[in-house]
Design a protein around this motif. Structure first.
Motif, PDB file in Angstrom:
ATOM      1  N   ILE A 111     -33.472   8.793 -81.281  1.00 42.10           N
ATOM      2  CA  ILE A 111     -34.915   8.990 -81.126  1.00 42.10           C
ATOM      3  C   ILE A 111     -35.742   7.901 -81.817  1.00 42.10           C
ATOM      4  CG2 ILE A 111     -35.357  10.413 -83.178  1.00 42.10           C
ATOM      5  CD1 ILE A 111     -37.024  12.237 -81.238  1.00 42.10           C
ATOM      6  N   TYR A 112     -35.205   7.305 -82.872  1.00 42.56           N
ATOM      7  CA  TYR A 112     -35.981   6.324 -83.619  1.00 42.56           C
ATOM      8  C   TYR A 112     -35.536   4.873 -83.390  1.00 42.56           C
ATOM      9  CZ  TYR A 112     -37.757  10.351 -86.198  1.00 42.56           C
ATOM     10  OH  TYR A 112     -38.332  11.537 -86.537  1.00 42.56           O
ATOM     11  N   PHE A 113     -34.248   4.702 -83.098  1.00 45.16           N
ATOM     12  CA  PHE A 113     -33.729   3.335 -83.041  1.00 45.16           C
ATOM     13  C   PHE A 113     -33.091   2.979 -81.707  1.00 45.16           C
ATOM     14  CE2 PHE A 113     -33.147   4.902 -87.455  1.00 45.16           C
ATOM     15  CZ  PHE A 113     -34.111   4.121 -88.069  1.00 45.16           C
ATOM     16  N   GLN A 114     -33.415   3.718 -80.652  1.00 47.36           N
ATOM     17  CA  GLN A 114     -32.727   3.487 -79.387  1.00 47.36           C
ATOM     18  C   GLN A 114     -32.940   2.078 -78.860  1.00 47.36           C
ATOM     19  OE1 GLN A 114     -34.769   5.182 -75.731  1.00 47.36           O
ATOM     20  NE2 GLN A 114     -35.412   6.683 -77.228  1.00 47.36           N
ATOM     21  N   ASN A 115     -34.124   1.541 -79.016  1.00 51.24           N
ATOM     22  CA  ASN A 115     -34.389   0.188 -78.512  1.00 51.24           C
ATOM     23  C   ASN A 115     -33.671  -0.885 -79.320  1.00 51.24           C
ATOM     24  OD1 ASN A 115     -36.087   1.144 -76.482  1.00 51.24           O
ATOM     25  ND2 ASN A 115     -37.883   1.080 -77.812  1.00 51.24           N
ATOM     26  N   GLN A 116     -33.627  -0.689 -80.654  1.00 50.54           N
ATOM     27  CA  GLN A 116     -33.017  -1.695 -81.513  1.00 50.54           C
ATOM     28  C   GLN A 116     -31.493  -1.627 -81.489  1.00 50.54           C
ATOM     29  OE1 GLN A 116     -35.384   0.409 -82.273  1.00 50.54           O
ATOM     30  NE2 GLN A 116     -37.004  -0.518 -83.527  1.00 50.54           N
ATOM     31  N   LEU A 117     -30.923  -0.404 -81.518  1.00 43.63           N
ATOM     32  CA  LEU A 117     -29.478  -0.256 -81.624  1.00 43.63           C
ATOM     33  C   LEU A 117     -28.781   0.000 -80.288  1.00 43.63           C
ATOM     34  CD1 LEU A 117     -29.180   1.889 -84.881  1.00 43.63           C
ATOM     35  CD2 LEU A 117     -28.908  -0.562 -84.624  1.00 43.63           C
ATOM     36  N   LEU A 118     -29.436   0.747 -79.412  1.00 43.99           N
ATOM     37  CA  LEU A 118     -28.794   1.131 -78.161  1.00 43.99           C
ATOM     38  C   LEU A 118     -29.123   0.184 -77.028  1.00 43.99           C
ATOM     39  CD1 LEU A 118     -29.355   4.998 -78.363  1.00 43.99           C
ATOM     40  CD2 LEU A 118     -27.402   3.673 -79.155  1.00 43.99           C
ATOM     41  N   GLY A 119     -30.408  -0.070 -76.857  1.00 42.81           N
ATOM     42  CA  GLY A 119     -30.835  -0.999 -75.810  1.00 42.81           C
ATOM     43  C   GLY A 119     -30.807  -0.373 -74.424  1.00 42.81           C
ATOM     44  N   GLU A 120     -31.234  -1.164 -73.455  1.00 40.47           N
ATOM     45  CA  GLU A 120     -31.296  -0.687 -72.076  1.00 40.47           C
ATOM     46  C   GLU A 120     -29.916  -0.451 -71.487  1.00 40.47           C
ATOM     47  OE1 GLU A 120     -33.950   0.198 -70.469  1.00 40.47           O
ATOM     48  OE2 GLU A 120     -35.248  -0.307 -72.168  1.00 40.47           O
ATOM     49  N   GLU A 121     -28.929  -1.175 -72.010  1.00 41.53           N
ATOM     50  CA  GLU A 121     -27.571  -1.025 -71.479  1.00 41.53           C
ATOM     51  C   GLU A 121     -27.056   0.398 -71.657  1.00 41.53           C
ATOM     52  OE1 GLU A 121     -23.067  -2.874 -72.137  1.00 41.53           O
ATOM     53  OE2 GLU A 121     -24.805  -3.776 -73.145  1.00 41.53           O
ATOM     54  N   PHE A 122     -27.340   0.999 -72.819  1.00 46.27           N
ATOM     55  CA  PHE A 122     -26.916   2.375 -73.074  1.00 46.27           C
ATOM     56  C   PHE A 122     -27.602   3.338 -72.117  1.00 46.27           C
ATOM     57  CE2 PHE A 122     -27.845   6.488 -75.006  1.00 46.27           C
ATOM     58  CZ  PHE A 122     -26.570   6.928 -75.333  1.00 46.27           C
ATOM     59  N   LEU A 123     -28.911   3.165 -71.938  1.00 49.38           N
ATOM     60  CA  LEU A 123     -29.665   4.054 -71.064  1.00 49.38           C
ATOM     61  C   LEU A 123     -29.182   3.950 -69.622  1.00 49.38           C
ATOM     62  CD1 LEU A 123     -33.256   3.428 -72.494  1.00 49.38           C
ATOM     63  CD2 LEU A 123     -31.702   5.312 -73.020  1.00 49.38           C
ATOM     64  N   GLU A 124     -28.825   2.741 -69.201  1.00 47.29           N
ATOM     65  CA  GLU A 124     -28.343   2.543 -67.835  1.00 47.29           C
ATOM     66  C   GLU A 124     -26.948   3.131 -67.665  1.00 47.29           C
ATOM     67  OE1 GLU A 124     -27.940   1.463 -63.908  1.00 47.29           O
ATOM     68  OE2 GLU A 124     -29.745   1.587 -65.172  1.00 47.29           O
ATOM     69  N   LYS A 125     -26.094   2.919 -68.642  1.00 44.36           N
ATOM     70  CA  LYS A 125     -24.714   3.391 -68.559  1.00 44.36           C
ATOM     71  C   LYS A 125     -24.642   4.906 -68.580  1.00 44.36           C
ATOM     72  CE  LYS A 125     -20.190   2.720 -70.742  1.00 44.36           C
ATOM     73  NZ  LYS A 125     -19.447   2.051 -71.856  1.00 44.36           N
ATOM     74  N   ASN A 126     -25.563   5.546 -69.269  1.00 44.60           N
ATOM     75  CA  ASN A 126     -25.540   7.005 -69.414  1.00 44.60           C
ATOM     76  C   ASN A 126     -26.705   7.663 -68.668  1.00 44.60           C
ATOM     77  OD1 ASN A 126     -23.343   7.558 -71.673  1.00 44.60           O
ATOM     78  ND2 ASN A 126     -24.520   5.773 -72.329  1.00 44.60           N
ATOM     79  N   ARG A 127     -27.189   7.016 -67.625  1.00 48.26           N
ATOM     80  CA  ARG A 127     -28.354   7.531 -66.902  1.00 48.26           C
ATOM     81  C   ARG A 127     -28.084   8.893 -66.260  1.00 48.26           C
ATOM     82  NH1 ARG A 127     -25.925   3.855 -63.612  1.00 48.26           N
ATOM     83  NH2 ARG A 127     -25.659   4.403 -61.418  1.00 48.26           N
ATOM     84  N   VAL A 128     -26.840   9.114 -65.787  1.00 46.53           N
ATOM     85  CA  VAL A 128     -26.518  10.392 -65.152  1.00 46.53           C
ATOM     86  C   VAL A 128     -26.541  11.523 -66.181  1.00 46.53           C
ATOM     87  CG1 VAL A 128     -24.763  11.705 -63.895  1.00 46.53           C
ATOM     88  CG2 VAL A 128     -25.154   9.300 -63.342  1.00 46.53           C
ATOM     89  N   THR A 129     -25.939  11.265 -67.349  1.00 50.20           N
ATOM     90  CA  THR A 129     -25.943  12.271 -68.422  1.00 50.20           C
ATOM     91  C   THR A 129     -27.369  12.590 -68.862  1.00 50.20           C
ATOM     92  OG1 THR A 129     -23.781  11.532 -69.228  1.00 50.20           O
ATOM     93  CG2 THR A 129     -25.152  12.794 -70.757  1.00 50.20           C
ATOM     94  N   ILE A 130     -28.189  11.561 -68.995  1.00 50.30           N
ATOM     95  CA  ILE A 130     -29.587  11.752 -69.387  1.00 50.30           C
ATOM     96  C   ILE A 130     -30.337  12.546 -68.318  1.00 50.30           C
ATOM     97  CG2 ILE A 130     -31.760  10.554 -69.829  1.00 50.30           C
ATOM     98  CD1 ILE A 130     -30.140   8.319 -71.135  1.00 50.30           C
ATOM     99  N   ALA A 131     -30.058  12.244 -67.058  1.00 48.19           N
ATOM    100  CA  ALA A 131     -30.709  12.962 -65.961  1.00 48.19           C
ATOM    101  C   ALA A 131     -30.316  14.440 -65.963  1.00 48.19           C
ATOM    102  CB  ALA A 131     -30.338  12.321 -64.627  1.00 48.19           C
ATOM    103  N   ILE A 132     -29.044  14.721 -66.263  1.00 43.90           N
ATOM    104  CA  ILE A 132     -28.573  16.108 -66.324  1.00 43.90           C
ATOM    105  C   ILE A 132     -29.280  16.862 -67.443  1.00 43.90           C
ATOM    106  CG2 ILE A 132     -26.582  17.560 -66.860  1.00 43.90           C
ATOM    107  CD1 ILE A 132     -24.832  15.505 -65.448  1.00 43.90           C
ATOM    108  N   LEU A 133     -29.388  16.213 -68.605  1.00 45.11           N
ATOM    109  CA  LEU A 133     -30.061  16.859 -69.734  1.00 45.11           C
ATOM    110  C   LEU A 133     -31.539  17.091 -69.448  1.00 45.11           C
ATOM    111  CD1 LEU A 133     -28.404  14.969 -72.730  1.00 45.11           C
ATOM    112  CD2 LEU A 133     -28.116  17.364 -72.125  1.00 45.11           C
ATOM    113  N   LYS A 134     -32.163  16.154 -68.748  1.00 41.35           N
ATOM    114  CA  LYS A 134     -33.567  16.336 -68.373  1.00 41.35           C
ATOM    115  C   LYS A 134     -33.746  17.532 -67.448  1.00 41.35           C
ATOM    116  CE  LYS A 134     -35.350  11.599 -68.834  1.00 41.35           C
ATOM    117  NZ  LYS A 134     -35.892  10.425 -68.112  1.00 41.35           N
ATOM    118  N   LYS A 135     -32.789  17.701 -66.544  1.00 41.22           N
ATOM    119  CA  LYS A 135     -32.905  18.760 -65.547  1.00 41.22           C
ATOM    120  C   LYS A 135     -32.547  20.136 -66.102  1.00 41.22           C
ATOM    121  CE  LYS A 135     -31.458  19.984 -60.844  1.00 41.22           C
ATOM    122  NZ  LYS A 135     -30.662  19.548 -59.662  1.00 41.22           N
ATOM    123  N   TYR A 136     -31.443  20.189 -66.871  1.00 48.18           N
ATOM    124  CA  TYR A 136     -30.934  21.490 -67.339  1.00 48.18           C
ATOM    125  C   TYR A 136     -31.229  21.763 -68.812  1.00 48.18           C
ATOM    126  CZ  TYR A 136     -28.313  21.362 -62.950  1.00 48.18           C
ATOM    127  OH  TYR A 136     -27.953  21.295 -61.627  1.00 48.18           O
TER     128      TYR A 136
END
Length: 221
Positions: A99-124
């Motif tokens: 929540i605090y360091f996603q841009n610095q430590l995770l980056g867009e690559e993490f969000l892209e790689k786990n987009r399906v998991t994130i989408a599932i959590l958003k939905k359910y």
């Protein structure tokens, strides 16, 4: 943070852990020696166990390993309590990173790689968080990161994580000692873990496949 810097940071953490273990004389395969060390200073060893069981999250080491070790060295009840405590701390760390360091430590690559998991959590929401944590074959640490990225409530997240993972911690503890160390309880634990793993994995896989299908369909339209 660049990938090279991340690797250097992980190497430093590993060296620090090895240094702590070496200084305590725990780098050994002799279980009797380890128990002897614990007997000399049980409080110190419990603190060390919580520390190691917590920082393992930075290297994505499965907590299962520490649960079994904790049960073997500290007993089923103390090992269980300390494993739950370290789970809460470790997942709080992952939540903070998400929540605090996603841009610095995770980056867009993490969000892209786990987009399906994130989408599932958003939905359910929290239901899928509980399912993902309860399923031993899903990456629970990454699920916590994903939940933080979409800003699910911290207190609810940690409460659900602990409630969902506590039964599995209890069962894995039997593999370390079991009640009286009996073969019956060890076998019962293995059967229960296998059943829960299979059942939760089938549900997670089904929802994951449906989400991927919906994503492909929406991209085509």
């Amino acid at each position: 943070m660049k990938k090279r810097n991340k690797l250097i940071l992980m190497a430093i953490f590993w060296l620090a852990i090895v240094a702590v273990l070496y200084s305590q004389g725990i780098i050994t395969t002799d279980i009797n020696k380890i128990k002897e060390i614990i007997g000399k200073n049980p409080f110190k060893m419990r603190v060390l166990f919580v520390f190691l069981s917590t920082v393992r999250v930075l290297f994505f080491i499965p907590q299962t390993i520490f649960i079994i070790i904790g049960s073997m060295l500290l007993g089923p009840y103390v090992g269980f309590a300390l494993s739950v405590l370290s789970l809460s701390i470790a997942q709080s760390i992952m939540y903070a990173i998400g929540i605090y360091f996603q841009n610095q430590l995770l980056g867009e690559e993490f969000l892209e790689k786990n987009r399906v998991t994130i989408a599932i959590l958003k939905k359910y929401g929290y239901k899928m968080l509980a399912l993902g944590i309860a399923c031993p074959v899903t990456p629970s640490d990454l699920i916590t990161l994903s939940a933080a990225c979409i800003k699910l409530n911290y207190k609810k997240c940690i409460f659900i994580i602990v409630m969902a993972d506590t039964p599995m911690i209890f069962l894995y503890g039997f593999l370390g000692t079991g009640i009286q160390g009996t073969f019956f309880f060890k076998t019962l634990a293995i059967v229960a873990i296998t059943f829960v793993s299979y059942y939760t994995f089938v549900i997670w896989k089904k929802i994951n496949s449906n989400s991927e299908g919906e994503e492909k369909h929406s991209s085509l339209t």
